[in-house]
Design an enzyme around this catalytic site. Structure first.
Site, PDB file in Angstrom:
ATOM      1  N   LYS A 115       1.094  -1.674   0.106  1.00  0.00           N
ATOM      2  CA  LYS A 115      -0.019  -0.251   0.051  1.00  0.00           C
ATOM      3  C   LYS A 115       1.127   1.365   0.254  1.00  0.00           C
ATOM      4  O   LYS A 115       1.617   1.111   0.820  1.00  0.00           O
ATOM      5  CB  LYS A 115      -1.469   0.089   1.455  1.00  0.00           C
ATOM      6  CG  LYS A 115      -2.093   1.028   1.470  1.00  0.00           C
ATOM      7  CD  LYS A 115      -2.844   0.885   2.501  1.00  0.00           C
ATOM      8  CE  LYS A 115      -3.776   2.272   2.010  1.00  0.00           C
ATOM      9  NZ  LYS A 115      -5.038   1.791   3.984  1.00  0.00           N
TER      10      LYS A 115
ATOM     11  N   SER B  44      -9.980   2.045   3.178  1.00  0.00           N
ATOM     12  CA  SER B  44      -8.855   2.669   1.823  1.00  0.00           C
ATOM     13  C   SER B  44      -7.987   2.256   0.687  1.00  0.00           C
ATOM     14  O   SER B  44      -7.579   2.841  -0.480  1.00  0.00           O
ATOM     15  CB  SER B  44      -8.375   3.856   2.611  1.00  0.00           C
ATOM     16  OG  SER B  44      -6.767   3.146   3.237  1.00  0.00           O
TER      17      SER B  44
ATOM     18  N   SER C   2      -9.899  -0.170   6.524  1.00  0.00           N
ATOM     19  CA  SER C   2      -9.377  -0.037   5.061  1.00  0.00           C
ATOM     20  C   SER C   2      -8.547  -1.305   5.245  1.00  0.00           C
ATOM     21  O   SER C   2      -8.269  -1.770   3.889  1.00  0.00           O
ATOM     22  CB  SER C   2      -8.572   0.904   5.909  1.00  0.00           C
ATOM     23  OG  SER C   2      -9.314   2.284   5.673  1.00  0.00           O
TER      24      SER C   2
END
Length: 497
Positions: A80, A155, A179
């Site tokens: 990420k 997210s 997330s």
């Protein structure tokens, strides 16, 4: 689709260790997959092709020399874009950090490299991890590999989409209000939010410091456990890092069982707003747990109904403080630096151009909640609710070993469907937020497809703090039972891209 990219991380590591496959072969197969499908999916913001192949060659050379390999040697991973990576861009999905190349690695990045993991690149995300759909990225949305018109969650939708699209067998995400778990739920993958403080936040760009937690994402429970063990552990560079032994998550994942365990079902995790197919698959999961020897205990936790409201005061308040560092003066984008503007004007112009609408919304909300005259009414009250939620979890865990719930109230919604309705977007995290507020550990794993839309449904398992191993013990048992029932892992049903 190459047979190599269908392998689990555990299988890849074993085949590389035995010499049946080389790390370069595995890396090239996944890079080819990214090249073939990422134009459609948009899971990656940056693919480090040369760096990944260099890491893979180093693993192969290490094996040829007879040196001990790391536990996930040669296994490709999608990271990420919230973790700093020396020499590789880190944008956090924001224009304000476009082109920023960190001079250091996050602790998670260092531990991945030490374990001989091959980092393929950085994945798309909602800007500064603020969102539930990956639509808030300054670099465009990511599609859900099950249906590219649907969101992959947020997210960290880039990480979950990379897994579901078979672009990587492992990924790293972060979880502030769901997330990791919410994207896992809507993409039919596995995602784990470790106990708060279980994984170092050093080098992880901060959103809400008392809630943020990095964690593993994978397609199987065992793979998630193997990755969890690599990234977890005390770090003196993070003041919130827990100085205690890492729970035995891999052992638990290899010995899944719920026989004799007490499993809680919370009354508040169902009702209005829950999709019928999600409730159906959750109820079937509860019956499955019973059939595997678990005792089901009904729980009433009324303060959980206040979790969403408390979260959306606490998280924006912390974000308004954390994002003050992005001033256009020290690093990242700079607007108005032409000699005609003051430093204050440069900061204002940079933030206006660099931050997206959702980030601005949360900064303003947080600043208001912390302002003189409103602090006690808003932020102070939210912290009291947080304490109540912690206490209710503590009382619940006196009665049960784990708690289960749907991970999300609905399956993946259409890209753009909730873009103009922040409240509808925030409700996607209804089931996940209480765990973040309490600091407990939680996992999402697939429990089937919703009959209405044939999209994945996630089962959430919640364990007390520092009892992360319980997630894997229960998760592995449930996963094995579902695979036996379906005849194959759910992810194999994902439509071909």
């Amino acid at each position: 689709m190459s047979d190599i990219i269908k392998l689990t991380a555990a299988e890849i590591a074993a085949k590389i260790a035995s010499g049946e496959l080389t790390a370069v072969q595995v890396t090239e197969a996944h890079l080819a997959r990214i090249e073939a499908v990422d134009e459609k999916v948009h899971a990656f913001l940056h693919v480090d092709r040369e760096g990944a192949l260099a890491q893979a060659r180093a693993v192969d050379e290490k094996r040829e020399r007879g040196e001990k390999l790391g536990p996930l040697a040669g296994v490709p991973l999608a990271l990420k874009d919230i973790f700093t990576t020396e020499g590789i861009p880190t944008t956090v999905g924001s224009k304000i950090l476009e082109g920023w190349i960190p001079p250091y690695d996050a602790t998670v990045t260092k531990r991945l490299k030490a374990a001989d993991v091959v980092i393929l690149g950085k994945t798309n995300m909602d800007e500064f991890a603020m969102g539930s759909s990956t639509e808030n990225s300054a670099y465009g949305p990511t599609g859900n590999p099950w249906d590219l018109t649907k969101i992959p969650g947020g997210s960290g939708g880039g990480s979950s989409a990379a897994l579901a699209a078979f672009q990587a067998p492992l990924a790293i995400g972060t979880d502030t209000g769901g997330s990791i778990r919410q994207p896992a739920s809507v993409t039919g993958t596995v995602g784990v939010k470790p106990t708060y403080g279980g994984v170092s936040r050093y080098g992880m760009v901060a959103f809400s410091s008392s809630l943020d937690q990095g964690g593993p994402c994978a397609r199987t429970v065992l793979d998630a456990a193997l990755l969890h063990e690599v990234i977890a552990g005390h770090d003196p560079m993070d003041s919130t890092s827990i100085d205690a032994p890492v729970p035995a998550v891999v052992e638990a994942a290899r010995n899944g069982s719920v026989d004799g365990m007490r499993v809680g079902v919370v009354k508040q995790f169902r009702g209005e707003g829950y999709q019928a197919g999600v409730v159906q698959r959750f109820d079937e999961s509860v019956e499955l747990l019973k059939s595997l020897g678990a005792e089901i205990v009904e729980l009433d936790c009324p303060s959980f109904d206040l979790a969403l409201s408390a979260y959306y005061l606490i998280a924006p308040s912390e974000c308004s403080s954390n994002l003050a560092r992005f001033d256009g003066l020290r690093y990242g984008a700079r607007v108005g630096d032409d000699g005609t503007h003051s430093a204050e004007e440069v900061t204002s112009l940079t933030r206006e151009a660099g931050f997206g609408p959702e980030v601005k919304r949360r900064i303003m909300l947080g600043t208001y909640a912390l302002s003189s005259g409103y602090y006690d009414a808003y932020y102070g009250s939210a912290q009291k609710v947080r304490t109540l939620i912690k206490q209710e979890f503590e009382r619940a865990f006196e009665q049960v070993d784990v708690i289960v719930s749907p991970t999300t109230p609905t399956t993946a919604f259409a890209i753009g469907e909730r873009a103009d309705d922040p409240m509808a977007m925030y409700l996607a995290d209804l089931c996940t937020i209480p765990t973040n507020l309490a600091g407990n550990a939680a996992m999402s794993l697939p429990c089937g497809l919703a009959p209405e839309d044939n999209l994945p449904v996630g089962l959430q398992i919640i364990a007390p703090a520092m009892k992360d191993d319980r997630l894997y013990k229960v998760g592995a048992a449930v996963e094995a039972a579902f695979v036996e029932k379906w005849g194959h892992p759910l992810i194999e049903e994902a439509p071909s891209l």
